[in-house]
Design an enzyme around this catalytic site. Structure first.
Site, short mmCIF file in Angstrom:
data_model
loop_
_atom_site.label_atom_id
_atom_site.label_comp_id
_atom_site.label_asym_id
_atom_site.label_seq_id
_atom_site.Cartn_x
_atom_site.Cartn_y
_atom_site.Cartn_z
N GLY A 50 -3.38 3.48 -4.22
CA GLY A 50 -4.57 3.92 -3.51
C GLY A 50 -4.28 4.91 -2.40
O GLY A 50 -5.03 5.87 -2.21
N ASN A 79 -7.06 0.17 -11.48
CA ASN A 79 -6.51 1.12 -10.51
C ASN A 79 -7.40 2.36 -10.36
O ASN A 79 -7.43 3.01 -9.31
CB ASN A 79 -5.12 1.59 -10.92
CG ASN A 79 -4.08 0.50 -10.96
OD1 ASN A 79 -3.10 0.60 -11.69
ND2 ASN A 79 -4.26 -0.58 -10.20
N LEU A 80 -8.11 2.72 -11.42
CA LEU A 80 -8.81 4.01 -11.46
C LEU A 80 -9.99 4.06 -10.51
O LEU A 80 -10.53 5.14 -10.25
CB LEU A 80 -9.25 4.33 -12.89
CG LEU A 80 -8.14 4.36 -13.95
CD1 LEU A 80 -8.70 4.81 -15.28
CD2 LEU A 80 -7.00 5.26 -13.52
N GLN A 81 -10.41 2.92 -9.98
CA GLN A 81 -11.51 2.90 -9.00
C GLN A 81 -11.13 3.59 -7.70
O GLN A 81 -11.98 4.07 -6.96
CB GLN A 81 -11.90 1.43 -8.74
CG GLN A 81 -12.84 1.19 -7.58
CD GLN A 81 -12.10 0.62 -6.38
OE1 GLN A 81 -10.88 0.42 -6.40
NE2 GLN A 81 -12.84 0.37 -5.31
N ARG A 82 -9.82 3.71 -7.42
CA ARG A 82 -9.39 4.27 -6.14
C ARG A 82 -8.12 5.12 -6.25
O ARG A 82 -7.84 5.91 -5.36
CB ARG A 82 -9.16 3.15 -5.12
CG ARG A 82 -8.00 2.23 -5.52
CD ARG A 82 -8.02 0.89 -4.83
NE ARG A 82 -6.91 0.05 -5.30
CZ ARG A 82 -6.91 -0.61 -6.44
NH1 ARG A 82 -7.94 -0.53 -7.26
NH2 ARG A 82 -5.88 -1.35 -6.80
N ASP A 139 1.85 -1.82 -1.12
CA ASP A 139 0.72 -2.73 -1.13
C ASP A 139 1.05 -4.16 -0.71
O ASP A 139 0.21 -5.05 -0.87
CB ASP A 139 0.07 -2.74 -2.51
CG ASP A 139 1.04 -3.12 -3.62
OD1 ASP A 139 2.21 -3.42 -3.31
OD2 ASP A 139 0.64 -3.11 -4.81
N CYS A 201 -5.86 -6.41 -2.68
CA CYS A 201 -7.12 -5.74 -3.03
C CYS A 201 -7.86 -6.53 -4.10
O CYS A 201 -9.09 -6.59 -4.10
CB CYS A 201 -6.85 -4.33 -3.52
SG CYS A 201 -6.22 -3.21 -2.25
N CYS A 342 -13.13 -14.18 10.85
CA CYS A 342 -13.60 -13.30 9.77
C CYS A 342 -13.09 -13.89 8.46
O CYS A 342 -12.64 -15.04 8.42
CB CYS A 342 -13.16 -11.86 9.98
SG CYS A 342 -11.40 -11.56 9.74
#
Length: 373
Positions: A50, A79-82, A139, A201, A342
């Site tokens: 990313g 992976n192709l989303q980002r 990552d 992620c 959070c």
């Protein structure tokens, strides 16, 4: 304060490269000399995912001479989303192969050294040796710690960024910066005793467009360091909240430099104490949080978004989304200590830093509600 250029320029650019990069040449304060410095530069990029994807594209387009891209992974469909370096046809192929292809399509004079190998403590120095600077797009925090340690030993600047969900951090670490600049290393931002592994992620998600923004910022920091143009993020951390469309620039100081400055000298009296480095923010367990709420009347501040808190909250906690809180910390009314909550502890750390800067005894629920559940 700008830094001296990191790389000496090549003697001349090929005619086609001068034409290809002419928009750099007309930049005020940049010019052809800076472009020749880029042509002479060697940048190592750890990870072709990313963050590494936009960094490879931007630095190849900028005309950096050598890119060493280190990644042992293959392209997966999610992976192709980002990871914009790769295409559908690349699924199943080594990620480093995409870097070779994409760079060649952008810049015929950029050489990509593809290293399909997992960087670890045993090979980090060898893989990174010879690079003028390193960009960390890995990552896992374990890999990031190894990369940072190798850069400290080699004395090269480390351009560093991390993205989680809708939030990001970008900075520059350098153990041996030019004279007059304070060395800053990873441990100054994330002390080893508090830098637990962040969720992946796959577990919590990541906004794809934000990885492109951060990867481009990493490339811009590299360009600034190589050419000496502008002021790099050495000694500063850029915090990005994509949901609220806000960026915050906060100082980062060296804990070791502050300690050395405060030490007495053998030939005279002790110097005036240096400003103390910020104290690490305490992390508490769920049991300690509830005890603080009961025994110390601590306020529990939940900085998650409404769609997250709709699924459940800790009883009697105060709900203020992180972006809203950072824009107006006075929105929280608390007379005593505060424990910030959070999902995974990352956003809570930002809110706690803001509270402690205002003199509030702020703590963070370690690992967030995900660790508790």
């Amino acid at each position: 304060m700008p830094l001296p250029p990191l790389v000496a320029p090549v003697a001349a650019l090929p005619a086609d490269e001068r034409e290809r990069t002419q928009r750099h040449a007309v930049l005020r304060g940049f010019g052809e000399e800076s472009q020749r410095r880029l042509a002479a530069a060697h940048v190592a990029i750890v990870g072709a995912g990313g963050l590494g994807s936009p960094a490879v594209l931007a630095l190849a387009a900028a005309g950096v001479g050598i890119l060493t891209v280190i990644d042992d992974d293959a392209v997966d469909l999610p992976n192709l989303q980002r990871q914009v370096l790769h295409r559908l046809a690349d699924v199943g192929a080594p990620k480093v192969d995409s870097a070779v292809r994409a760079a060649a399509d952008l810049s015929p004079h950029t050489v990509v050294r593809a290293v399909r190998e997992r960087l670890d403590a045993g090979n980090a120095d060898a893989l990174l040796s010879g690079a003028d600077l390193v960009i960390d797009g890995s990552d896992t925090f374990a890999t990031r710690a190894v990369v940072a340690a190798a850069c400290e030993r080699l004395g090269v600047p480390l351009v560093w960024g991390v993205v989680q969900e809708f939030h990001a951090q970008v900075t520059v670490f350098w153990s041996r910066p030019p004279a007059g600049r304070e060395p800053v290393v990873l441990a100054d931002l994330h002390p080893p005793d508090q830098a637990g592994e962040a969720p992946s992620c796959a577990a919590v998600g990541v906004l794809g467009a934000l990885t492109m923004q951060v990867g481009s910022l990493l490339a811009a920091e590299a360009v600034k360091l190589i050419t000496g143009v502008g002021e790099p993020l050495l000694g500063r951390v850029l915090l990005i909240d994509a949901l609220q469309g806000r960026t915050t620039d906060v100082p980062l100081h060296s804990a070791s430099a502050a300690a050395s400055a405060a030490a007495p000298t053998p030939d005279g009296p002790a110097p005036a104490p240096a400003p103390a480095a910020p104290e690490p923010i305490p992390h508490v367990t769920a049991a300690e949080m509830l005890a603080a709420q009961a025994d110390e009347a601590a306020t529990l501040l939940d900085v998650r978004e409404p769609w997250e808190t709709d699924a459940g909250i800790v009883r009697d906690s105060v709900l203020i989304p992180l972006g809203t809180f950072l824009a107006d910390p006075s929105a929280l009314e608390a007379d005593g200590p505060v424990v910030v909550i959070c999902a995974h502890g990352i956003r809570a750390l930002q809110a706690a830093e803001t509270l402690r800067a205002r003199g509030v005894d702020a703590r963070v629920l370690a690992g967030g509600l995900a660790a508790w559940s």
